[in-house]
Scaffold this motif. Sequence first.
Motif, PDB file in Angstrom:
ATOM      1  N   ALA A   7       0.826  -1.210   0.000  1.00 14.89           N
ATOM      2  CA  ALA A   7       0.000   0.000   0.000  1.00 14.89           C
ATOM      3  C   ALA A   7       0.859   1.258   0.000  1.00 14.89           C
ATOM      4  O   ALA A   7       0.576   2.227  -0.719  1.00 14.89           O
ATOM      5  CB  ALA A   7      -0.924  -0.015   1.217  1.00 14.89           C
ATOM      6  N   TYR A   8       1.936   1.224   0.792  1.00 14.04           N
ATOM      7  CA  TYR A   8       2.841   2.373   0.864  1.00 14.04           C
ATOM      8  C   TYR A   8       3.514   2.615  -0.490  1.00 14.04           C
ATOM      9  O   TYR A   8       3.589   3.747  -0.979  1.00 14.04           O
ATOM     10  CB  TYR A   8       3.894   2.130   1.939  1.00 14.04           C
ATOM     11  N   LEU A   9       3.987   1.530  -1.090  1.00 17.35           N
ATOM     12  CA  LEU A   9       4.654   1.638  -2.387  1.00 17.35           C
ATOM     13  C   LEU A   9       3.690   2.169  -3.442  1.00 17.35           C
ATOM     14  O   LEU A   9       4.054   3.036  -4.251  1.00 17.35           O
ATOM     15  CB  LEU A   9       5.195   0.269  -2.801  1.00 17.35           C
ATOM     16  N   THR A  10       2.471   1.667  -3.437  1.00 21.44           N
ATOM     17  CA  THR A  10       1.476   2.107  -4.418  1.00 21.44           C
ATOM     18  C   THR A  10       1.167   3.587  -4.265  1.00 21.44           C
ATOM     19  O   THR A  10       1.096   4.337  -5.253  1.00 21.44           O
ATOM     20  CB  THR A  10       0.181   1.287  -4.268  1.00 21.44           C
ATOM     21  N   LYS A  11       0.992   4.026  -3.032  1.00 22.56           N
ATOM     22  CA  LYS A  11       0.710   5.437  -2.773  1.00 22.56           C
ATOM     23  C   LYS A  11       1.851   6.317  -3.248  1.00 22.56           C
ATOM     24  O   LYS A  11       1.630   7.360  -3.902  1.00 22.56           O
ATOM     25  CB  LYS A  11       0.471   5.647  -1.271  1.00 22.56           C
ATOM     26  N   ARG A  12       3.088   5.921  -2.939  1.00 22.22           N
ATOM     27  CA  ARG A  12       4.253   6.699  -3.355  1.00 22.22           C
ATOM     28  C   ARG A  12       4.382   6.711  -4.878  1.00 22.22           C
ATOM     29  O   ARG A  12       4.725   7.722  -5.483  1.00 22.22           O
ATOM     30  CB  ARG A  12       5.520   6.121  -2.736  1.00 22.22           C
ATOM     31  N   LEU A  13       4.106   5.575  -5.486  1.00 21.36           N
ATOM     32  CA  LEU A  13       4.220   5.467  -6.937  1.00 21.36           C
ATOM     33  C   LEU A  13       3.238   6.402  -7.629  1.00 21.36           C
ATOM     34  O   LEU A  13       3.589   7.091  -8.589  1.00 21.36           O
ATOM     35  CB  LEU A  13       3.976   4.023  -7.376  1.00 21.36           C
ATOM     36  N   ILE A  14       2.010   6.454  -7.138  1.00 19.15           N
ATOM     37  CA  ILE A  14       1.001   7.343  -7.723  1.00 19.15           C
ATOM     38  C   ILE A  14       1.425   8.797  -7.561  1.00 19.15           C
ATOM     39  O   ILE A  14       1.352   9.600  -8.504  1.00 19.15           O
ATOM     40  CB  ILE A  14      -0.372   7.089  -7.075  1.00 19.15           C
ATOM     41  N   CYS A  15       1.896   9.131  -6.373  1.00 12.20           N
ATOM     42  CA  CYS A  15       2.325  10.509  -6.091  1.00 12.20           C
ATOM     43  C   CYS A  15       3.482  10.919  -6.993  1.00 12.20           C
ATOM     44  O   CYS A  15       3.464  12.000  -7.607  1.00 12.20           O
ATOM     45  CB  CYS A  15       2.725  10.626  -4.622  1.00 12.20           C
ATOM     46  N   ARG A  16       4.487  10.058  -7.110  1.00 10.06           N
ATOM     47  CA  ARG A  16       5.643  10.395  -7.943  1.00 10.06           C
ATOM     48  C   ARG A  16       5.277  10.406  -9.418  1.00 10.06           C
ATOM     49  O   ARG A  16       5.791  11.219 -10.189  1.00 10.06           O
ATOM     50  CB  ARG A  16       6.801   9.411  -7.701  1.00 10.06           C
ATOM     51  N   GLY A  17       4.386   9.517  -9.808  1.00 10.86           N
ATOM     52  CA  GLY A  17       3.969   9.481 -11.202  1.00 10.86           C
ATOM     53  C   GLY A  17       3.254  10.754 -11.612  1.00 10.86           C
ATOM     54  O   GLY A  17       3.466  11.280 -12.708  1.00 10.86           O
ATOM     55  N   LEU A  18       2.432  11.281 -10.732  1.00  7.63           N
ATOM     56  CA  LEU A  18       1.679  12.502 -11.040  1.00  7.63           C
ATOM     57  C   LEU A  18       2.598  13.710 -11.152  1.00  7.63           C
ATOM     58  O   LEU A  18       2.340  14.633 -11.922  1.00  7.63           O
ATOM     59  CB  LEU A  18       0.618  12.745  -9.960  1.00  7.63           C
ATOM     60  N   THR A  19       3.692  13.709 -10.384  1.00  7.86           N
ATOM     61  CA  THR A  19       4.617  14.854 -10.397  1.00  7.86           C
ATOM     62  C   THR A  19       5.832  14.606 -11.287  1.00  7.86           C
ATOM     63  O   THR A  19       6.677  15.488 -11.424  1.00  7.86           O
ATOM     64  CB  THR A  19       5.102  15.164  -8.970  1.00  7.86           C
ATOM     65  N   ARG A  20       5.919  13.398 -11.879  1.00  8.08           N
ATOM     66  CA  ARG A  20       7.030  13.008 -12.743  1.00  8.08           C
ATOM     67  C   ARG A  20       8.375  13.102 -12.017  1.00  8.08           C
ATOM     68  O   ARG A  20       9.395  13.478 -12.586  1.00  8.08           O
ATOM     69  CB  ARG A  20       7.065  13.853 -14.024  1.00  8.08           C
ATOM     70  N   LYS A  21       8.359  12.742 -10.761  1.00  6.43           N
ATOM     71  CA  LYS A  21       9.594  12.676  -9.988  1.00  6.43           C
ATOM     72  C   LYS A  21       9.959  11.208  -9.746  1.00  6.43           C
ATOM     73  O   LYS A  21       9.081  10.346  -9.714  1.00  6.43           O
ATOM     74  CB  LYS A  21       9.432  13.393  -8.646  1.00  6.43           C
ATOM     75  N   PRO A  22      11.240  10.918  -9.546  1.00  3.78           N
ATOM     76  CA  PRO A  22      11.648   9.530  -9.318  1.00  3.78           C
ATOM     77  C   PRO A  22      11.019   8.941  -8.056  1.00  3.78           C
ATOM     78  O   PRO A  22      10.908   9.617  -7.029  1.00  3.78           O
ATOM     79  CB  PRO A  22      13.169   9.634  -9.168  1.00  3.78           C
ATOM     80  N   LEU A  23      10.640   7.692  -8.168  1.00  2.00           N
ATOM     81  CA  LEU A  23      10.180   6.967  -6.993  1.00  2.00           C
ATOM     82  C   LEU A  23      11.340   6.766  -6.013  1.00  2.00           C
ATOM     83  O   LEU A  23      11.111   6.601  -4.821  1.00  2.00           O
ATOM     84  CB  LEU A  23       9.617   5.601  -7.414  1.00  2.00           C
ATOM     85  N   ASN A  24      12.547   6.813  -6.530  1.00  2.00           N
ATOM     86  CA  ASN A  24      13.748   6.508  -5.742  1.00  2.00           C
ATOM     87  C   ASN A  24      13.715   5.056  -5.291  1.00  2.00           C
ATOM     88  O   ASN A  24      13.882   4.735  -4.121  1.00  2.00           O
ATOM     89  CB  ASN A  24      13.896   7.428  -4.534  1.00  2.00           C
ATOM     90  N   SER A  25      13.496   4.179  -6.268  1.00  5.62           N
ATOM     91  CA  SER A  25      13.378   2.755  -5.964  1.00  5.62           C
ATOM     92  C   SER A  25      14.687   2.167  -5.466  1.00  5.62           C
ATOM     93  O   SER A  25      14.698   1.199  -4.720  1.00  5.62           O
ATOM     94  CB  SER A  25      12.907   1.996  -7.210  1.00  5.62           C
ATOM     95  N   SER A  26      15.818   2.758  -5.873  1.00  3.46           N
ATOM     96  CA  SER A  26      17.115   2.204  -5.485  1.00  3.46           C
ATOM     97  C   SER A  26      18.091   3.325  -5.145  1.00  3.46           C
ATOM     98  O   SER A  26      18.225   4.289  -5.902  1.00  3.46           O
ATOM     99  CB  SER A  26      17.674   1.360  -6.634  1.00  3.46           C
TER     100      SER A  26
END
Length: 349
Positions: A7-26
Motif C-alpha cells: 500500500a505504501y509503495l502504491t501510494k508513493r508510486l502514484i504521487c511520484r507518477g503525477l509529479t514526474r519525480k523519481p520513486l527513488n526505488s534504489s
Amino acid sequence: MNLSQTAYLTKRLICRGLTRKPLNSSTEIRLTRLCTQRCRQCSVYEKTTDPPSLNLIQFREMMARLKDYGAFIGFISGGEATLVPDLDQMLIEAKKTFILATTLVTGLYNKSEIIRKIARVALDHDIHIQTSLDGLGNLGDNLRGVSHFADTVLNHMAWISKHRGNSRSLLYANIVMNNLNLNQVPELIRRANDLGWKTTVGMYHSLTATTRQDDELRLEPGERIDKITAYLMKHPQILNLKSYLAGVPSFVASRTSDYCAFLDAPVLATRVTIMEDGAVHLCYGDPIGNIFDQTLDEIFSSDKYKNRLNEYKTCRGCWTTCYTQRYLLIHPRSFREMMQNIKKVQKVT
C-alpha cells in the motif's frame, strides 16, 4: 512484501507518477572514499573528501531524509564499507529505512575479525551481502591491486556461508567482465557457487565519476564475448536478467544503446548514488544536489536535475546492471521476457 508495504509503495508510486519525480526505488550510499584495494577500474581512493567517511550522526540524518521522500532498496558501499566506524549500527539503521531490501557491498578484503563482525550483523538482520570476484591468482591481484586477492575473498565468503544459519540474507558475488578475465569467468562462477553464493555479472565501463578508463580492460566484440554470453544465458545461478545478458554482445560491438533509465523511465527506474559528503549523483556528471543541504523533493524539482536529464539526451547509451538492467526489468519487450523477469525477481526475494 506485505500488505502495508504494498500500500505504501502504491501510494508513493502514484504521487511520484503525477509529479514526474523519481520513486527513488534504489539508492546507493557510499560511506567512504577509503578502500583496502587499488582496483585498475576504480579511482575512488584518489578522492580527497574531508572527512573521508560518513559518521553515524550524518548517516542517521541521511536515513531520515530518505525515509521522508521514500526509500525502497538500499546499497551500502564505499570505497570499502568495513573501514567505516559504526558500520554495524549504520546497517541496522539502513534496514529500518529501506523497506524492501538492504545490501552491504563489500570487497571482503579487510582484517578477518572485522569482516566476521560485520557479516554477523548482516546475517542476523537479513541484510544481503554482495562482494566482487573479478579474477583468480595473479590476474585477480593485478585487477584489484592487492596481494592474495582471490584467496582472501573466497576464505571470507566460505566463513560467511558456514555461519549463515537460518538467515534470509542473499549472498552473491559480482564479476565485472573485462577483456583480461573472460576466460576465468566460468571458474569464478563455479568457485562462488561451490561456496553457496550466487553470482551476477557486469561489464567494465568508465561511465561514472569514480570509474577509470583502461583500454586493456575494454571488452571487444567477437567469439569470446559471444561464447561467454551464451554460457551465462544458460547458467541457473546467474541472477542477471536474460534480456540484459542477451544484449551484451551487441552493445560491445556498437557501444550504443536505445535505452536510458533516467530518460525513458524517470519515475520507476532512476537510481541515485549518495557520496560520503552527501553529494547526490545520477549517472555521469557533477552532483545534482546535496542531501544535507536539500531534501530529495527539492533536488528532483531543481533546474540541475532537469538540466542533467537534458544532457543525457545526447548520450550514446550504456549497458550497465545498475541502470540498463533496471530499465529492462520494468519494460519487458515480450510476454516471455516478462515471465523471465518475474522468475529472476523471485530468486532474489
